[in-house]
Design a protein around this motif. Structure first.
Motif, PDB file in Angstrom:
ATOM      1  N   MET A   1       3.474  -5.327   3.643  1.00 55.73           N
ATOM      2  CA  MET A   1       3.539  -4.659   4.948  1.00 55.73           C
ATOM      3  C   MET A   1       2.180  -4.689   5.643  1.00 55.73           C
ATOM      4  SD  MET A   1       5.499  -3.505   7.155  1.00 55.73           S
ATOM      5  CE  MET A   1       6.942  -3.719   6.134  1.00 55.73           C
ATOM      6  N   ALA A   2       1.180  -5.294   4.986  1.00 55.52           N
ATOM      7  CA  ALA A   2      -0.118  -5.463   5.648  1.00 55.52           C
ATOM      8  C   ALA A   2       0.025  -6.348   6.885  1.00 55.52           C
ATOM      9  CB  ALA A   2      -1.133  -6.072   4.677  1.00 55.52           C
ATOM     10  N   THR A   3       1.174  -7.052   6.971  1.00 55.67           N
ATOM     11  CA  THR A   3       1.445  -7.895   8.143  1.00 55.67           C
ATOM     12  C   THR A   3       1.401  -7.077   9.425  1.00 55.67           C
ATOM     13  OG1 THR A   3       2.917  -9.221   6.772  1.00 55.67           O
ATOM     14  CG2 THR A   3       3.080  -9.531   9.150  1.00 55.67           C
ATOM     15  N   TYR A   4       1.892  -5.840   9.350  1.00 58.54           N
ATOM     16  CA  TYR A   4       1.969  -4.989  10.535  1.00 58.54           C
ATOM     17  C   TYR A   4       0.837  -3.965  10.599  1.00 58.54           C
ATOM     18  CZ  TYR A   4       6.648  -7.002  10.802  1.00 58.54           C
ATOM     19  OH  TYR A   4       7.712  -7.882  10.883  1.00 58.54           O
ATOM     20  N   PHE A  25      -6.678   5.972   4.241  1.00 53.45           N
ATOM     21  CA  PHE A  25      -5.220   5.836   4.238  1.00 53.45           C
ATOM     22  C   PHE A  25      -4.808   4.499   3.613  1.00 53.45           C
ATOM     23  CE2 PHE A  25      -1.189   4.518   6.077  1.00 53.45           C
ATOM     24  CZ  PHE A  25      -0.411   5.653   5.942  1.00 53.45           C
ATOM     25  N   LEU A  26      -5.473   3.423   4.016  1.00 54.50           N
ATOM     26  CA  LEU A  26      -5.147   2.104   3.468  1.00 54.50           C
ATOM     27  C   LEU A  26      -5.355   2.074   1.951  1.00 54.50           C
ATOM     28  CD1 LEU A  26      -6.756  -0.266   6.146  1.00 54.50           C
ATOM     29  CD2 LEU A  26      -4.352   0.381   5.922  1.00 54.50           C
ATOM     30  N   GLN A  27      -6.395   2.776   1.491  1.00 53.78           N
ATOM     31  CA  GLN A  27      -6.674   2.828   0.051  1.00 53.78           C
ATOM     32  C   GLN A  27      -5.583   3.605  -0.681  1.00 53.78           C
ATOM     33  OE1 GLN A  27     -10.562   4.397  -0.849  1.00 53.78           O
ATOM     34  NE2 GLN A  27     -10.614   3.459  -2.863  1.00 53.78           N
ATOM     35  N   GLU A  28      -5.137   4.718  -0.106  1.00 52.81           N
ATOM     36  CA  GLU A  28      -4.065   5.510  -0.721  1.00 52.81           C
ATOM     37  C   GLU A  28      -2.765   4.714  -0.798  1.00 52.81           C
ATOM     38  OE1 GLU A  28      -3.656   9.026   1.600  1.00 52.81           O
ATOM     39  OE2 GLU A  28      -5.655   9.807   1.081  1.00 52.81           O
ATOM     40  N   GLN A  29      -2.495   3.939   0.254  1.00 52.99           N
ATOM     41  CA  GLN A  29      -1.248   3.162   0.306  1.00 52.99           C
ATOM     42  C   GLN A  29      -1.333   1.864  -0.495  1.00 52.99           C
ATOM     43  OE1 GLN A  29       1.668   4.084   1.802  1.00 52.99           O
ATOM     44  NE2 GLN A  29       0.698   6.045   2.257  1.00 52.99           N
ATOM     45  N   GLN A  30      -2.541   1.550  -0.974  1.00 51.99           N
ATOM     46  CA  GLN A  30      -2.770   0.324  -1.760  1.00 51.99           C
ATOM     47  C   GLN A  30      -2.284  -0.918  -1.019  1.00 51.99           C
ATOM     48  OE1 GLN A  30      -0.824   1.204  -5.510  1.00 51.99           O
ATOM     49  NE2 GLN A  30      -2.601   2.330  -6.267  1.00 51.99           N
ATOM     50  N   MET A  31      -2.596  -0.956   0.269  1.00 50.72           N
ATOM     51  CA  MET A  31      -2.182  -2.101   1.084  1.00 50.72           C
ATOM     52  C   MET A  31      -3.112  -3.293   0.891  1.00 50.72           C
ATOM     53  SD  MET A  31      -1.059  -0.084   4.558  1.00 50.72           S
ATOM     54  CE  MET A  31      -0.717  -1.583   5.477  1.00 50.72           C
ATOM     55  N   TYR A  32      -4.319  -3.027   0.415  1.00 50.66           N
ATOM     56  CA  TYR A  32      -5.295  -4.085   0.132  1.00 50.66           C
ATOM     57  C   TYR A  32      -5.927  -3.797  -1.223  1.00 50.66           C
ATOM     58  CZ  TYR A  32      -4.942  -4.912   5.189  1.00 50.66           C
ATOM     59  OH  TYR A  32      -4.482  -5.171   6.455  1.00 50.66           O
ATOM     60  N   PRO A  33      -6.511  -4.799  -1.868  1.00 50.17           N
ATOM     61  CA  PRO A  33      -7.210  -4.555  -3.128  1.00 50.17           C
ATOM     62  C   PRO A  33      -8.291  -3.480  -2.948  1.00 50.17           C
ATOM     63  CG  PRO A  33      -6.975  -6.912  -2.753  1.00 50.17           C
ATOM     64  CD  PRO A  33      -6.514  -6.234  -1.505  1.00 50.17           C
ATOM     65  N   ASP A  34      -8.422  -2.625  -3.940  1.00 52.28           N
ATOM     66  CA  ASP A  34      -9.378  -1.519  -3.879  1.00 52.28           C
ATOM     67  C   ASP A  34     -10.794  -2.013  -3.615  1.00 52.28           C
ATOM     68  OD1 ASP A  34      -9.058   1.297  -3.993  1.00 52.28           O
ATOM     69  OD2 ASP A  34     -10.325   1.330  -5.783  1.00 52.28           O
ATOM     70  N   VAL A 314       5.850   4.333   7.515  1.00 44.08           N
ATOM     71  CA  VAL A 314       5.280   4.822   6.247  1.00 44.08           C
ATOM     72  C   VAL A 314       3.877   4.254   6.024  1.00 44.08           C
ATOM     73  CG1 VAL A 314       5.528   4.708   3.734  1.00 44.08           C
ATOM     74  CG2 VAL A 314       7.515   5.240   5.160  1.00 44.08           C
ATOM     75  N   LYS A 315       3.644   3.018   6.463  1.00 41.51           N
ATOM     76  CA  LYS A 315       2.364   2.351   6.214  1.00 41.51           C
ATOM     77  C   LYS A 315       1.384   2.464   7.390  1.00 41.51           C
ATOM     78  CE  LYS A 315       3.491   0.699   2.139  1.00 41.51           C
ATOM     79  NZ  LYS A 315       2.800   1.136   0.904  1.00 41.51           N
ATOM     80  N   ASP A 316       1.748   3.212   8.422  1.00 43.57           N
ATOM     81  CA  ASP A 316       0.860   3.366   9.572  1.00 43.57           C
ATOM     82  C   ASP A 316       0.056   4.659   9.437  1.00 43.57           C
ATOM     83  OD1 ASP A 316       0.191   4.434  12.414  1.00 43.57           O
ATOM     84  OD2 ASP A 316       0.709   2.346  12.778  1.00 43.57           O
TER      85      ASP A 316
END
Length: 437
Positions: A1-4, A25-34, A314-316
């Motif tokens: 979902m990092a696409t959006y 927020f991005l770290q909590e959602q684990q959308m990218y490597p830590d 959810v990912k925003d």
């Protein structure tokens, strides 16, 4: 979902301190490597005075207790500079902390400056020192102290540009402290200045409006209001033009606000045209959902997009706010969005067909038959849907839609007021130009 994920588009329009909550927020959602998030944090921190925080992240990233020598030297510089600024601003800070002395201040800035100079030997140098001290405190992460000093500075400042800069800093500090009520006041104050100020270039004014809208996202999706304020700001002609010109990704948030605010239907039709016009420059599941329902009448496509919309919300970082309650955590905006999205599909589909089989409708709503029936009954009972259910034939019948006269009057009055304000603004802008001729 990092696409959006819109962080790469939003971050350049924020103060670097406002980017930290997005990274968290991005770290909590684990959308990218830590590791990527931690490196991004260090890169941001290197441009601030939050050296201790940078050291802690460096230790976490590289799993060591040692820190680079340049960080240690940077910390020494920051402490020395802070002490120097504190000494320079000390006379004015001492005055402001004295309640009896502060009572001598009046609404007249010129009187205050003269009084401070005559009685306390506080002049322009000390006032400038207060600004630099407040700015340095902000860069160190002391947002509370910075907000207080910037407020006091603006009460004494006679330089409009420097006062405007202090107001941006005050707004950022209030947002970072999550003082939403005060932040709304500062936001409105800043908007008034931006709209009335004479800029050296129209592009600078457009850029200021774009910054304001990006900063406002923190407030509108956290402050306890009915989310209509974001429509009031973003949907104004000058601000909507700025979005279409330079920041079409903000359409996601305006679209969300329209979906969860059914009372703004009169403005909604014009917004759908904007969505249609901007499909080539920006689209995501939320804007595509609206296009499916109101432009293409593709209800199967709308159903698929609604599932994607939930993932986007959810990912925003602004839309995916969670609220803790006795039963765990909930996401009020997501729940409200999905409820109204289903209503959009239901109303539009039934308006086209007038009478529709409940089984077919359940499929369009992505629900089983019994759940769909209960959901529609609840909407009818809550006066959210003008329809009735024919239990013998298992169909939903839409009632004729007679607009409420009072609602129409209110909306027309608002529209008339808006057009009057727009005409008055245009006349005011033309007057100086004619006088110059």
């Amino acid at each position: 979902m990092a696409t959006y994920d819109l962080t790469p588009r939003i971050a350049p329009n924020l103060d670097r301190h406002l980017v930290f909550p997005l990274l968290e927020f991005l770290q909590e959602q684990q959308m990218y490597p830590d590791e990527e998030i931690l490196k991004a944090k260090i890169e941001l921190l290197n441009k601030t005075n939050m050296v201790d925080y940078a050291m802690d992240i460096h230790k976490s990233l590289y799993r060591t207790e040692d820190v680079p020598q340049d960080m240690i030297e940077r910390r020494v510089e920051v402490v020395a500079r802070l002490k120097s600024l504190e000494e320079s601003a000390a006379p004015l800070v001492a005055f402001l902390q004295n309640p009896s002395a502060v009572q001598e201040l009046r609404a007249d800035k010129q009187y205050n400056l003269q009084m401070l100079n005559d009685r306390y030997q506080i002049g322009p140098d000390q006032i400038e020192a207060l600004y630099q001290y407040a700015k340095f405190q902000f860069e160190c992460g002391n947002y509370s102290g910075a907000a207080d000093y910037l407020y006091q500075y603006r009460a004494l400042c006679t330089n409009s540009e420097r006062s405007l800069s202090a107001l941006w800093g005050k707004l950022a500090a209030e947002v970072l402290m999550q003082n939403w009520v005060v932040a709304v006041e500062e936001l409105n104050r800043l908007k008034e200045i931006i709209d009335s100020k004479s800029f050296s270039s129209p592009l600078n004014q457009v850029q200021s409006r774009i910054w304001l809208m990006h900063w406002s996202l923190f407030i509108f999706f956290n402050h306890d209001n009915d989310k209509t304020q974001i429509i009031d700001l973003f949907n104004q002609d000058k601000y909507l033009n700025a979005i279409q010109t330079s920041a079409p990704h903000l359409l996601r948030y305006l679209a969300t606000a329209f979906i969860i605010n059914k009372r703004r239907r009169s403005q909604f039709k014009d917004f759908i045209r904007v969505i249609q016009q901007e499909q080539h420059s920006y689209k995501d599941p939320i804007t595509e959902f609206l296009a499916c329902v109101f432009v293409n009448y593709d209800f199967d496509g709308a159903q698929k997009k609604m599932k994607e919309c939930e993932e986007v919300i959810v990912k925003d970082p602004f839309l995916g706010k969670q609220v803790e309650d006795g039963n765990g955590s909930t996401m009020p905006l997501r729940d409200e969005f999905l409820k109204n999205a289903r209503l959009f599909i239901l109303e539009t589909y039934c308006r086209i067909h007038q009478r529709i089989d409940m089984g077919v409708l359940a499929g369009k709503l992505n629900m089983d038959y019994e759940d769909a029936e209960r959901w529609i009954v609840k909407r009818i009972r809550n006066s959210e849907l003008d329809a009735k259910i024919d239990t013998e034939t298992g169909t939903v019948i839409m009632e004729p839609n007679h607009p409420n006269v009072y609602e129409q009057l209110i909306e027309h009055t608002k529209s008339l007021s808006g057009r009057t304000y727009k005409l008055a603004s245009q006349l005011m802008e033309q007057s100086p130009a004619q006088a110059a001729r």
